[in-house]
Design a protein around this motif. Structure first.
Motif, mmCIF file in Angstrom:
data_model
loop_
_atom_site.group_PDB
_atom_site.id
_atom_site.type_symbol
_atom_site.label_atom_id
_atom_site.label_comp_id
_atom_site.label_asym_id
_atom_site.label_seq_id
_atom_site.Cartn_x
_atom_site.Cartn_y
_atom_site.Cartn_z
ATOM 1 N N ASN A 14 0.802 -1.228 0.000
ATOM 2 C CA ASN A 14 0.000 0.000 0.000
ATOM 3 C C ASN A 14 0.831 1.273 0.000
ATOM 4 O OD1 ASN A 14 -2.320 -1.495 0.016
ATOM 5 N ND2 ASN A 14 -2.582 -1.411 2.223
ATOM 6 N N GLY A 15 1.922 1.321 0.767
ATOM 7 C CA GLY A 15 2.649 2.571 0.915
ATOM 8 C C GLY A 15 4.051 2.543 0.349
ATOM 9 N N GLY A 16 4.479 1.420 -0.130
ATOM 10 C CA GLY A 16 5.800 1.334 -0.708
ATOM 11 C C GLY A 16 6.909 1.240 0.326
ATOM 12 N N MET A 17 8.097 1.429 -0.155
ATOM 13 C CA MET A 17 9.294 1.247 0.664
ATOM 14 C C MET A 17 9.403 2.280 1.777
ATOM 15 S SD MET A 17 11.778 -0.701 1.311
ATOM 16 C CE MET A 17 11.894 -1.792 -0.069
ATOM 17 N N ALA A 18 8.997 3.500 1.534
ATOM 18 C CA ALA A 18 9.105 4.546 2.559
ATOM 19 C C ALA A 18 8.296 4.187 3.799
ATOM 20 C CB ALA A 18 8.642 5.892 1.999
ATOM 21 N N GLN A 19 7.095 3.659 3.602
ATOM 22 C CA GLN A 19 6.266 3.262 4.740
ATOM 23 C C GLN A 19 6.903 2.087 5.474
ATOM 24 O OE1 GLN A 19 2.219 2.313 3.814
ATOM 25 N NE2 GLN A 19 1.672 1.965 5.951
ATOM 26 N N PHE A 20 7.434 1.136 4.727
ATOM 27 C CA PHE A 20 8.114 -0.009 5.338
ATOM 28 C C PHE A 20 9.297 0.457 6.188
ATOM 29 C CE2 PHE A 20 11.762 -2.914 4.933
ATOM 30 C CZ PHE A 20 11.289 -3.962 5.710
ATOM 31 N N GLN A 21 10.109 1.366 5.650
ATOM 32 C CA GLN A 21 11.262 1.862 6.389
ATOM 33 C C GLN A 21 10.839 2.596 7.653
ATOM 34 O OE1 GLN A 21 13.214 4.047 3.244
ATOM 35 N NE2 GLN A 21 14.579 2.332 2.779
ATOM 36 N N GLU A 22 9.765 3.345 7.592
ATOM 37 C CA GLU A 22 9.277 4.049 8.775
ATOM 38 C C GLU A 22 8.779 3.056 9.822
ATOM 39 O OE1 GLU A 22 8.295 6.984 11.489
ATOM 40 O OE2 GLU A 22 9.636 7.013 9.767
ATOM 41 N N MET A 23 8.084 2.014 9.387
ATOM 42 C CA MET A 23 7.621 0.986 10.314
ATOM 43 C C MET A 23 8.808 0.311 10.995
ATOM 44 S SD MET A 23 4.491 -0.680 8.043
ATOM 45 C CE MET A 23 4.789 -2.289 8.688
ATOM 46 N N MET A 24 9.838 0.015 10.231
ATOM 47 C CA MET A 24 11.035 -0.622 10.784
ATOM 48 C C MET A 24 11.720 0.300 11.788
ATOM 49 S SD MET A 24 11.435 -3.696 9.740
ATOM 50 C CE MET A 24 13.104 -3.947 10.251
ATOM 51 N N ARG A 25 11.843 1.580 11.447
ATOM 52 C CA ARG A 25 12.483 2.545 12.341
ATOM 53 C C ARG A 25 11.732 2.621 13.665
ATOM 54 N NH1 ARG A 25 11.736 7.000 14.452
ATOM 55 N NH2 ARG A 25 9.834 7.482 13.335
ATOM 56 N N GLN A 26 10.402 2.691 13.585
ATOM 57 C CA GLN A 26 9.594 2.768 14.798
ATOM 58 C C GLN A 26 9.747 1.511 15.646
ATOM 59 O OE1 GLN A 26 5.607 3.616 13.489
ATOM 60 N NE2 GLN A 26 6.081 5.750 12.988
ATOM 61 N N GLN A 27 9.774 0.348 15.002
ATOM 62 C CA GLN A 27 9.930 -0.889 15.763
ATOM 63 C C GLN A 27 11.312 -0.994 16.383
ATOM 64 O OE1 GLN A 27 8.645 -4.584 14.106
ATOM 65 N NE2 GLN A 27 6.784 -4.255 15.287
#
Length: 105
Positions: A14-27
């Motif tokens: 849904n959001g591409g790589m940028a959303q994935f990277q943000e999710m990873m950073r938050q985790q």
């Protein structure tokens, strides 16, 4: 430290790589915070307060590290040192290259 990415396939689709990277950073930040809190629980009294202050500084540094985009080293700019800057001396176990010493452990 276990790391789980909830909704990984949905987030990337849904959001591409940028959303994935943000999710990873938050985790990563959340996991680091939880591990530091576990460590703080092992300290007592004044040591706990000193450790809490140190950990806050570390968390701020870790946060800054996660915010940086791209490589931290530009490998293309690294050059070989001049030939005369490297010495053929080996200092392992107090030995100079070419000498032998009996070392008993």
């Amino acid at each position: 430290m276990a790391l789980y990415v909830e909704g990984l396939s949905k987030g990337v689709a849904n959001g591409g790589m940028a959303q994935f990277q943000e999710m990873m950073r938050q985790q990563l930040e959340s996991s680091m915070h939880a591990e530091l809190e576990k460590l703080l629980d092992t300290a007592e009294g004044a040591e706990q307060e000193v450790s809490r202050k140190d950990f806050e500084g570390f968390k701020n540094l870790f946060h800054r590290f996660l915010q940086v985009k791209g490589p931290s080293i530009e490998w293309i700019k690294i050059q070989r040192p001049p030939e005369d800057s490297v010495s053929p001396v080996h200092r392992g176990f107090g030995c100079v290259y070419g000498e032998r010493q009996n070392i008993s452990l």
